[in-house]
Design an enzyme around this catalytic site. Structure first.
Site, PDB file in Angstrom:
ATOM      1  N   SER A  70       0.859  -1.174   0.000  1.00 38.80           N
ATOM      2  CA  SER A  70       0.000   0.000   0.000  1.00 38.80           C
ATOM      3  C   SER A  70       0.899   1.228   0.000  1.00 38.80           C
ATOM      4  O   SER A  70       2.121   1.129   0.117  1.00 38.80           O
ATOM      5  CB  SER A  70      -0.875   0.012   1.252  1.00 38.80           C
ATOM      6  OG  SER A  70      -0.066   0.172   2.412  1.00 38.80           O
ATOM      7  N   LYS A  71       0.308   2.412  -0.132  1.00 37.00           N
ATOM      8  CA  LYS A  71       1.101   3.639  -0.089  1.00 37.00           C
ATOM      9  C   LYS A  71       1.870   3.742   1.223  1.00 37.00           C
ATOM     10  O   LYS A  71       3.001   4.218   1.255  1.00 37.00           O
ATOM     11  CB  LYS A  71       0.194   4.859  -0.256  1.00 37.00           C
ATOM     12  CG  LYS A  71      -0.286   5.087  -1.685  1.00 37.00           C
ATOM     13  CD  LYS A  71      -1.035   6.398  -1.797  1.00 37.00           C
ATOM     14  CE  LYS A  71      -1.476   6.645  -3.234  1.00 37.00           C
ATOM     15  NZ  LYS A  71      -2.171   7.940  -3.383  1.00 37.00           N
ATOM     16  N   ARG A  72       1.264   3.285   2.277  1.00 33.23           N
ATOM     17  CA  ARG A  72       1.907   3.351   3.590  1.00 33.23           C
ATOM     18  C   ARG A  72       3.163   2.486   3.626  1.00 33.23           C
ATOM     19  O   ARG A  72       4.128   2.796   4.315  1.00 33.23           O
ATOM     20  CB  ARG A  72       0.915   2.898   4.658  1.00 33.23           C
ATOM     21  CG  ARG A  72       1.447   2.979   6.084  1.00 33.23           C
ATOM     22  CD  ARG A  72       0.342   2.667   7.066  1.00 33.23           C
ATOM     23  NE  ARG A  72      -0.329   1.413   6.754  1.00 33.23           N
ATOM     24  CZ  ARG A  72      -1.446   1.011   7.321  1.00 33.23           C
ATOM     25  NH1 ARG A  72      -2.050   1.779   8.205  1.00 33.23           N
ATOM     26  NH2 ARG A  72      -1.994  -0.153   7.005  1.00 33.23           N
ATOM     27  N   ASP A  73       3.161   1.394   2.853  1.00 33.53           N
ATOM     28  CA  ASP A  73       4.306   0.480   2.839  1.00 33.53           C
ATOM     29  C   ASP A  73       5.429   0.952   1.925  1.00 33.53           C
ATOM     30  O   ASP A  73       6.574   0.562   2.090  1.00 33.53           O
ATOM     31  CB  ASP A  73       3.869  -0.919   2.368  1.00 33.53           C
ATOM     32  CG  ASP A  73       2.804  -1.520   3.258  1.00 33.53           C
ATOM     33  OD1 ASP A  73       2.991  -1.484   4.488  1.00 33.53           O
ATOM     34  OD2 ASP A  73       1.795  -2.016   2.735  1.00 33.53           O
TER      35      ASP A  73
END
Length: 462
Positions: free
Chosen positions: A239-242
């Site tokens: 995800s973007k967070r990752d």
């Protein structure tokens, strides 16, 4: 000659997975003295973004992944696709399908009710009657109805697909005449001489359809390498967070291109236990046949470790240039070498390095409460005032060693431990604990600024 390509769709940013396949394709071409070409797959006019295209090109420039020849834009090749669609129609290898959307939906509902795989039933495959009025036909290719389609994959080995399980006569041109993805990809790869295709394994299901197109037009089928995906630490899709964010965001976060490329090449490929690779080593050693068959795990700590290595080994002159992007101007600073030598050993990113520099160059506007309680307990102010006098009397203070000797003189004269001057002086200079050696800080900011900060700390905290 090996000819590879990277073919992004400009419907969003270039993400880390796309960049990795671009890097693999680039390295394999360069290792073989071949060609690496860039193709922008911009046939989806409703979703295309000029900003996304620009971002892709900027990312390539930042990373130094130079492509060969001019960029190919699919949106400018409609005449070429129309020519091959007509050729397949003329040769009886494709046909016009007049099934309406309502008919197709009804067919699929019936198939789902019967727990059958949903697919077109070939109603117009060998149609000889009169075409229904009021329906703009799509063009479908005649796919094999039985047998096997084998994808010879350099990563996964031979992957066998049963034609009746995965294929129907798929659409190669929509009712408005616009060609579909699997058709144009096969056409472009063939005409551009692409003979080695390295891409994510999310494209594996497309490959049998593209092979059908290759065979129908008599084109040579390239070698495929389908690269397993990049997962987060939990084994799920990034995800973007990752880290699945715009590649140019890595520049904004302070990562060096060398570090990002080194990080990516190790996601799914290895050469023994080696972790650090220059771009020249990558070109020499990379082989897509050595790509792992299992998914890679994205690890931010590994990226930070690599970036810290590259920052540490970047010449100061280059760092001065790079830090301009983070609002730090050191070109005319006479102590920039001392400053960078002290700090670049400690920074994981350029952004972090810039923050460290600013903490030294900018006088503290406040003092950390916990640091003040720890550093200013007892009687620190007479010691700091005595140090101010020593600074004022000193004639030559240039290097960190000059300031260190001055501190040592005070310690010896007052018969105190080094911490008695060290801790309060650090908080006076930075407003907090932590940071590089105090003598380095003083050498960088100079005698007058050091005196000013110590005086302000005494006035504020006494």
């Amino acid at each position: 000659m090996v000819v590879t390509r990277f073919a992004p769709s400009p419907t969003g940013y270039l993400h880390i997975g796309g960049l990795r396949t671009a890097l693999f394709s680039y390295l394999w071409a360069r290792k073989n003295s071949g060609k690496f070409v860039l193709r922008i797959e911009d046939t989806d006019k409703a979703r295309n973004s000029a900003e996304a295209t620009e971002a892709i090109l900027k990312a390539f420039e930042w990373l130094g992944l130079e492509h060969d020849g001019e960029i190919t834009y699919q949106s400018k090749r409609d005449d070429i696709y129309a020519k091959y669609i007509q050729q397949l129609l003329d040769e009886g290898k494709a046909y016009k399908c007049y099934m309406s959307r309502e008919e197709l939906d009804a067919l699929r509902e019936q198939q789902m009710a019967n727990k059958e795989r949903t697919k077109y039933n070939g109603k117009y495959r060998d149609f000889k009657g009169k075409a229904p009025e009021g329906v703009e036909p799509v063009i479908r290719i005649k796919a094999p109805l039985s047998g096997e389609i084998i994808v010879h994959d350099g990563v996964k080995g031979d992957v066998v697909f049963q034609a009746e399980d995965i294929l129907d006569d798929f659409v190669i041109a929509r009712a408005d005449g616009s060609p579909t993805y699997n058709f144009v990809v096969a056409i472009d790869d063939a005409l551009m001489g692409i003979n080695e295709v390295i891409r994510g394994d999310d494209h594996l299901s497309n490959t049998p359809k593209q092979i059908v197109v290759y065979k129908a037009l008599g084109f040579e089928i390239p070698t495929f390498y389908h690269v397993p995906m990049i997962h987060n630490a939990q084994g799920k899709k990034l995800s973007k967070r990752d880290g699945a964010t715009d590649v140019m965001a890595y520049k904004e976060m302070g990562y060096l291109p060398e570090a990002l490329l080194n990080f990516l090449v190790r996601l799914g490929w290895s050469h023994g236990d080696q972790e650090i690779f220059s771009i020249d080593e990558m070109k020499e050693l990379f082989n897509p046949k050595d790509i792992n068959k299992s998914a890679s795990i994205y690890n931010t700590e590994k990226l930070d470790w690599l970036n810290a290595h590259y920052i540490k080994n970047t010449p100061n002159e280059k760092l001065v240039e790079l830090l301009n992007d983070f609002g730090v101007v050191l070109m005319s600073h006479d102590k920039k070498e001392i400053l960078l030598d002290a700090l670049k050993e400690r920074a994981k990113t350029l952004k972090e390095l810039a923050n460290m520099i600013n903490e030294i160059l900018q006088a503290p506007t406040s003092y950390d409460e916990k640091a003040v309680k720890k550093a200013f307990k007892g009687e620190p102010f007479p010691i700091l005032e005595a140090f101010i006098i020593k600074l004022q009397d000193a004639q030559t203070l240039h290097l960190p060693s000059d300031y260190h000797h001055l501190m040592q003189e005070l310690v010896d004269e007052m018969e105190i431990g080094f911490g008695k001057i060290g801790m309060p002086l650090r908080v006076a200079l930075l407003g907090k604990m932590g940071g590089p050696n105090i003598d380095v800080i003083m050498a960088v900011i100079g005698k007058d600024e050091t005196i000013k900060r110590v005086q302000n700390a005494i006035a504020t905290n006494s």
